[in-house]
Design a protein around this motif. Structure first.
Motif, PDB file in Angstrom:
ATOM      1  N   LEU A 196       0.848  -1.179   0.000  1.00 14.58           N
ATOM      2  CA  LEU A 196       0.000   0.000   0.000  1.00 14.58           C
ATOM      3  C   LEU A 196       0.887   1.234   0.000  1.00 14.58           C
ATOM      4  CD1 LEU A 196      -2.515  -1.233   2.728  1.00 14.58           C
ATOM      5  CD2 LEU A 196      -2.797  -1.325   0.245  1.00 14.58           C
ATOM      6  N   GLY A 197       1.175   1.744  -1.184  1.00 10.95           N
ATOM      7  CA  GLY A 197       2.130   2.832  -1.288  1.00 10.95           C
ATOM      8  C   GLY A 197       3.503   2.324  -0.880  1.00 10.95           C
ATOM      9  N   GLN A 198       4.077   2.918   0.156  1.00 12.19           N
ATOM     10  CA  GLN A 198       5.365   2.474   0.683  1.00 12.19           C
ATOM     11  C   GLN A 198       5.207   1.623   1.937  1.00 12.19           C
ATOM     12  OE1 GLN A 198       8.415   2.920  -0.789  1.00 12.19           O
ATOM     13  NE2 GLN A 198       7.212   3.752  -2.480  1.00 12.19           N
ATOM     14  N   ASN A 199       3.974   1.211   2.239  1.00 12.79           N
ATOM     15  CA  ASN A 199       3.702   0.437   3.445  1.00 12.79           C
ATOM     16  C   ASN A 199       3.348  -1.010   3.089  1.00 12.79           C
ATOM     17  OD1 ASN A 199       3.918   2.758   5.191  1.00 12.79           O
ATOM     18  ND2 ASN A 199       1.903   3.380   4.453  1.00 12.79           N
ATOM     19  N   PRO A 200       3.820  -1.974   3.900  1.00  9.40           N
ATOM     20  CA  PRO A 200       3.476  -3.376   3.618  1.00  9.40           C
ATOM     21  C   PRO A 200       2.003  -3.638   3.847  1.00  9.40           C
ATOM     22  CG  PRO A 200       4.581  -3.183   5.741  1.00  9.40           C
ATOM     23  CD  PRO A 200       4.659  -1.821   5.096  1.00  9.40           C
ATOM     24  N   GLY A 201       1.409  -4.425   2.956  1.00  7.39           N
ATOM     25  CA  GLY A 201       0.016  -4.806   3.087  1.00  7.39           C
ATOM     26  C   GLY A 201      -0.099  -6.277   3.436  1.00  7.39           C
ATOM     27  N   PRO A 202      -1.281  -6.856   3.278  1.00  6.67           N
ATOM     28  CA  PRO A 202      -1.485  -8.273   3.610  1.00  6.67           C
ATOM     29  C   PRO A 202      -0.598  -9.188   2.772  1.00  6.67           C
ATOM     30  CG  PRO A 202      -3.591  -7.138   3.363  1.00  6.67           C
ATOM     31  CD  PRO A 202      -2.540  -6.196   2.882  1.00  6.67           C
ATOM     32  N   ARG A 203      -0.251 -10.336   3.371  1.00  6.26           N
ATOM     33  CA  ARG A 203       0.473 -11.400   2.682  1.00  6.26           C
ATOM     34  C   ARG A 203      -0.396 -12.647   2.719  1.00  6.26           C
ATOM     35  NH1 ARG A 203       6.958 -11.302   3.616  1.00  6.26           N
ATOM     36  NH2 ARG A 203       7.301  -9.113   3.121  1.00  6.26           N
ATOM     37  N   LEU A 204      -0.719 -13.174   1.546  1.00  5.46           N
ATOM     38  CA  LEU A 204      -1.597 -14.339   1.441  1.00  5.46           C
ATOM     39  C   LEU A 204      -0.783 -15.533   0.955  1.00  5.46           C
ATOM     40  CD1 LEU A 204      -3.458 -11.736   1.107  1.00  5.46           C
ATOM     41  CD2 LEU A 204      -5.068 -13.238  -0.051  1.00  5.46           C
ATOM     42  N   TYR A 205      -0.745 -16.577   1.769  1.00  5.26           N
ATOM     43  CA  TYR A 205      -0.089 -17.823   1.378  1.00  5.26           C
ATOM     44  C   TYR A 205      -1.138 -18.730   0.762  1.00  5.26           C
ATOM     45  CZ  TYR A 205       3.949 -16.355   4.136  1.00  5.26           C
ATOM     46  OH  TYR A 205       5.037 -15.678   4.630  1.00  5.26           O
ATOM     47  N   ILE A 206      -0.905 -19.118  -0.489  1.00  3.69           N
ATOM     48  CA  ILE A 206      -1.891 -19.875  -1.260  1.00  3.69           C
ATOM     49  C   ILE A 206      -1.286 -21.202  -1.679  1.00  3.69           C
ATOM     50  CG2 ILE A 206      -3.333 -19.862  -3.329  1.00  3.69           C
ATOM     51  CD1 ILE A 206      -3.254 -16.793  -3.198  1.00  3.69           C
ATOM     52  N   GLN A 207      -1.962 -22.303  -1.338  1.00  7.32           N
ATOM     53  CA  GLN A 207      -1.469 -23.634  -1.660  1.00  7.32           C
ATOM     54  C   GLN A 207      -2.546 -24.383  -2.444  1.00  7.32           C
ATOM     55  OE1 GLN A 207      -0.261 -26.016   1.729  1.00  7.32           O
ATOM     56  NE2 GLN A 207       1.316 -27.031   0.499  1.00  7.32           N
ATOM     57  N   ASP A 208      -2.176 -24.782  -3.666  1.00  9.92           N
ATOM     58  CA  ASP A 208      -3.129 -25.467  -4.549  1.00  9.92           C
ATOM     59  C   ASP A 208      -4.428 -24.682  -4.688  1.00  9.92           C
ATOM     60  OD1 ASP A 208      -1.340 -27.575  -4.985  1.00  9.92           O
ATOM     61  OD2 ASP A 208      -2.029 -28.622  -3.186  1.00  9.92           O
ATOM     62  N   GLY A 209      -4.315 -23.375  -4.741  1.00  6.96           N
ATOM     63  CA  GLY A 209      -5.469 -22.514  -4.958  1.00  6.96           C
ATOM     64  C   GLY A 209      -6.143 -22.022  -3.698  1.00  6.96           C
ATOM     65  N   ASP A 210      -5.946 -22.691  -2.582  1.00  3.46           N
ATOM     66  CA  ASP A 210      -6.616 -22.310  -1.340  1.00  3.46           C
ATOM     67  C   ASP A 210      -5.730 -21.416  -0.483  1.00  3.46           C
ATOM     68  OD1 ASP A 210      -9.226 -23.348  -1.347  1.00  3.46           O
ATOM     69  OD2 ASP A 210      -8.488 -25.359  -0.913  1.00  3.46           O
ATOM     70  N   ILE A 211      -6.315 -20.372   0.092  1.00  2.38           N
ATOM     71  CA  ILE A 211      -5.611 -19.529   1.053  1.00  2.38           C
ATOM     72  C   ILE A 211      -5.469 -20.320   2.346  1.00  2.38           C
ATOM     73  CG2 ILE A 211      -5.671 -17.379   2.362  1.00  2.38           C
ATOM     74  CD1 ILE A 211      -7.428 -16.215   0.154  1.00  2.38           C
ATOM     75  N   ILE A 212      -4.222 -20.551   2.776  1.00  2.00           N
ATOM     76  CA  ILE A 212      -4.012 -21.336   3.990  1.00  2.00           C
ATOM     77  C   ILE A 212      -3.569 -20.470   5.168  1.00  2.00           C
ATOM     78  CG2 ILE A 212      -3.433 -23.397   2.657  1.00  2.00           C
ATOM     79  CD1 ILE A 212      -0.479 -22.880   3.475  1.00  2.00           C
TER      80      ILE A 212
END
Length: 244
Positions: free
Chosen positions: A143-159
């Motif tokens: 988000l601009g210069q700020n870190p946003g969400p991190r989504l770990y996705i395995q075989d299509g599913d958010i884990i």
């Protein structure tokens, strides 16, 4: 300059991928370097270095960083490798009379790796596409210069989601300005699973809870349909940085 041997030129609004896999822009042939180790993003004004949850870390001028603004003259260390940012071609290169061999632009494989600004389509469309394609990787949002969400996705599913306090608000947006940047890369080292429900159910719940918190009177609607892979792949295909 990488290890005083190879010179890369990075164009404005582009990204250099750094890691052990030969699909990276900068390939470091070292087993201690992660497959997808770090990313150097250049806006045309500022450089931003992101460590992609690597095993042995990324360092700038001797200090370990997860994300860091870097400038000309700074030294990036990844294991025994050193990368130096320079505004101009180093003078000793000309004096030696031997220019380093330029690297060719990376070739993309089926494992998706792309980046861009979420200003033309909704974040939820991107996540649904990754679900449909059963991709595995890490989706980072800036988000601009700020870190946003991190989504770990395995075989299509958010884990697992980290730094996801505003994820629901981002998901319900239909359009984003150019300050919302995303980067998705292939990943094999995942954290412990914390989300057991399927991605469609998880997205629906987040959006529904957000609407309730906002006091929305809008009737609950189904999520937008998952786009065709071919169409969205065309829209998301990155423009590789200039490498000379």
């Amino acid at each position: 300059m990488v290890d005083e041997e190879v010179i890369y030129e990075i164009a404005p609004n582009s990204v250099l991928n750094i890691g052990r896999l030969d699909t990276n822009d900068i390939v470091l042939d070292d087993y201690k370097v992660s497959r997808e180790h770090a990313v150097l993003k250049f806006s045309g004004v500022d450089f931003l270095l992101l460590d992609l949850a690597s095993t042995h870390g990324t360092y700038v001028n001797g200090e370990r960083v997860e994300r860091c603004s870097v400038g000309f003259g700074d030294k990036i260390q990844i294991m025994g490798h050193e990368l130096v940012l320079s505004r101009e071609m180093p003078t000793d290169i000309y004096e030696s009379g031997k220019l380093p061999t330029p690297k060719m632009a990376r070739s993309l494989d089926r494992r998706l790796k792309f980046f861009g600004g979420l200003n033309e389509f909704a974040l939820i469309t991107l996540v649904q596409f990754l679900y449909q394609e059963k991709q595995s990787g890490l989706l980072l949002l800036e988000l601009g210069q700020n870190p946003g969400p991190r989504l770990y996705i395995q075989d299509g599913d958010i884990i697992h989601v980290s730094q996801g306090e505003n994820l629901a608000e981002l998901l319900v947006r239909q359009n984003h300005d150019q300050s919302l940047f995303f980067y998705f890369h292939h990943e094999t080292n995942f954290p412990k699973r914390t989300i057991e429900e399927s991605t469609p159910n998880y997205l629906m719940r987040l959006c529904h809870n957000h609407d309730e918190m906002q006091g929305s009177d809008v009737e609950e609607e189904e999520l937008p349909p998952i786009p065709r892979a071919q169409a969205i792949t065309t829209r998301l295909e990155p423009h590789p940085p200039i490498v000379r």
